[in-house]
Enzyme design. Structure first.
Site: not given
Ligand code: UDP
Length: 321
Positions: A10-12, A31-32, A76, A95, A150, A154
């Protein structure tokens, strides 16, 4: 040292992987590719110290092997982004909750250090222009508004991590990032900066929701990576929750104006009532979000350096490549 990064494509994650490789560490990525792209890590794949596994964190056997081989885990992998969460409400829950449970269970078997990426969404829709502190109350809307699901997943992740720390002494650090931006971030799932840049470069209208007076504080990816690594290396950060952000604040309207100017774009800035967007009814906008950074400054000397103008310059340059 060997580092495992879930969501590493991913990005980060890809920037974090890059930095650890440049420090001489070995990096395993799982990563999926649900919201990420192999192009983010293509340049790392050939690196002798990098190993990319395309699989799901819900696959316990694969995860057990990866966790047992590493010294540090950055967790992440998560369903993120307004558009993705709206379209995949069930997968977001599974997830983000079951995935984190698996990571923490396996980390606990061998007492591996964990850095868990939470979110500034945790604070919800607090009003009043007072920066959010880690011990601030959370103010959320109804469960029918998907935005809050969301945030709630978290929050469950944070509770799990805190429980593992308190009951099992699993050294976990919880990090709440605030609007991280940088090259390789996609606008596909809603993030405003890559969306506006794309619109500006294509000459399409720049779609500012409502009057654009809502504000955010922008954190450039290099500063975010500095913060994450400093926290992972700090024994005092175990069992702690920390904001990771910046005080480089702007309204969304000013963001659109800056992007239009920096790209020399002819795009019009279009003000679109939130009620006319796809997010209406399922999503509420936040008028204000800013971090109090006293805790992370005090703990690891975190000091973000890249302001919004410079961040945009670097991101636009990367887009144009
Ligand atoms: N936004 C906007 N136009 C867009 C996408 C987003 O005006 O095309 C606004 C959005 O309403 C919010 C801000 O930009 O106020 C940041 O949105 P984003 O989804 O990037 O992240 P958030 O901070 O809301 O999680």
């Amino acid at each position: 040292m060997k580092v495992l990064i879930t969501g590493g494509a991913g990005f980060i994650g890809s920037h974090l992987a890059e930095r650890h490789l440049s420090m001489g560490d070995e990096v395993d990525i799982i990563d999926n590719l649900s919201t990420s792209d192999m192009t983010n890590v293509q340049h790392l794949e050939s690196h002798e110290n990098c190993n990319c596994v395309i699989d799901d964190i819900l696959n316990v056997d694969v995860m057990r092997k990866l966790v047992s081989g590493c010294d540090l885990i950055y967790h992440l992998a998560a369903a993120v982004g307004v558009e993705y969460v709206l379209q995949n409400p069930l997968q977001t829950l599974t997830t983000n909750i079951r995935g984190t449970e698996i990571v923490l269970e396996l980390a606990n078997e061998q007492k591996k250090r964990v850095v868990l990426l939470s979110t500034s969404e945790i604070y919800g829709k607090k009003n009043g222009h007072v920066p959010f502190r880690e011990d601030s109350d959370r103010i959320l809307g109804p469960t029918t508004v998907v935005r809050w699901s969301y945030s709630t997943t978290k929050a469950v992740d944070e509770l799990l991590a805190l429980a593992y720390w308190r009951e099992k002494r699993l050294p976990t650090t919880i990090v709440r990032p605030f609007n991280v931006i940088g090259p390789r971030q996609t606008g596909r799932y809603g993030m405003v900066v890559p969306r506006f840049i794309r619109q500006a470069l294509l000459g399409d209208p720049i779609t500012v929701y409502d009057n654009g007076e809502q504000t955010r504080c922008w954190t450039y990816i290099d500063d975010a990576v500095d913060g994450l690594i400093a926290l992972a290396q700090s024994d005092d950060a175990a069992g702690e929750i920390l904001n990771l952000g910046s005080n480089f604040e702007s309204s969304i309207k000013d963001l659109a104006i800056k992007i239009k100017a920096q790209t020399n774009s002819d795009s019009e800035i279009a003000f679109i009532p939130f009620s006319e967007t796809r997010r209406n009814g399922l999503y509420e906008d936040l008028v204000y979000r800013a971090p109090d950074l006293e805790k992370i400054r005090g703990l690891v000397g975190y000091d973000p350096k890249v302001d919004l103008d410079e961040a945009l310059r670097r991101i636009i340059e990367d887009f144009q490549k």
